[in-house]
Design a protein around this motif. Sequence first.
Motif: not given
Ligand SMILES: [Mg+2]
Length: 370
Positions: A194, A243-244, A265, A161, A192, A218
């Motif tokens: 974010n 994810d977030e 996630n 990742k 990722d 991601e």
């Molecule tokens: Mg993440």
Amino acid sequence: MQIQSIEAIPVAASFRSTFRFGTTDRTTSPNVVVIIRTHDGAVGYGEACPVPAFTSETQESIVELVEQRVAPLFVGRNPEHRLPLLHDLDSVLKCAPFTNAAVDTALLDLVGRTLDVPVHTLLGGAFRGRTEVHGSVGWEEDSRKMVDVAVEQAQTYCWLKLYAGRGDIDADLDRLQAVRDAVGPDVKLFVDVNGMWSPSDLTRALHRVHDIGLAMLEQPLAPAAAAFQRELVGALRIDIAADEAVRTVTDAAAVSADRSATVLNVGHSKLGGPTAALQAAQIAHANGVGVMVGSVIEMGIATAMGLHLAAALPRLSYPSYLMGPLKYRQQITEQQVEVVDGCVAVPAGPGIGFTVDERELRRLDARTRP
Ligand SMILES: [Mg+2]
């Protein structure tokens, strides 16, 4: 069986090296270990690992919440009635997912130890005895540093990742390309972001994502840009993980229905515990959306919990982020995470299956250290 006491110990924990992702540079980690004891001597452990990007909880606030709100509610109650306890916990803990996660884990651990069964049995049973994990290569401005870490980790993991999202998009993509060139075509990569790319960044990145050979992105866009992300899911022809955008079970339902991601996630720390994470995963599954077990890079207790959660899920779209303890200088469990052939064994012993080293835990108590 009655709960006698609940204790919260703030841990002075630090990383082996600075880990950069999103807007965060992590060198220390403000973890808290929650210990639930019963009158007849049973004990269960949970771990909170608050991350400022996800929550306003701090090490100090978690200790206070456990002592001032959780303990008065739980003392005298039967820990085997986990769901009623968690239901009542909702009325005293608001927006404190990391505290919730530690308490949920401690209840599962205690009951598992009492019944002499692993936590994954309490979650419904294990689909697998080991779970594949991925390495993680933090963001660095200098691509050579990312390349060095990636090349070293590629000896241990089949999947890496990577992190992106800071600064210029083209520089980001150049760094990812440099890693691909160094590790070769056989190592599987995902990134990722974010939520830090803009819709135009992502549009610009589309063709290079394929050229670099990234398997998945991601959270490329902020949760508020879900509509753009939904349109680009179709154009990308690779997986997009949320994810977030998935902080609660309700979020899991919304994102699954909204189709702005193909994978959720379901890290148990950010979701408020393994019970909520399991519900989120079931909702995703019912909607035909994939799941992966993420983490916020926790120590041994929360990581063991993640291994049980991953074991209890029928299908995992990607390897799990469950090698967190390897990034820490300190360890609070006697057993260590060991990556063999890219996989970590699901603990087989009762409860979380890892024994907490209470002597070391007390030594690491942040309140007694300078
Ligand atoms: Mg993440």
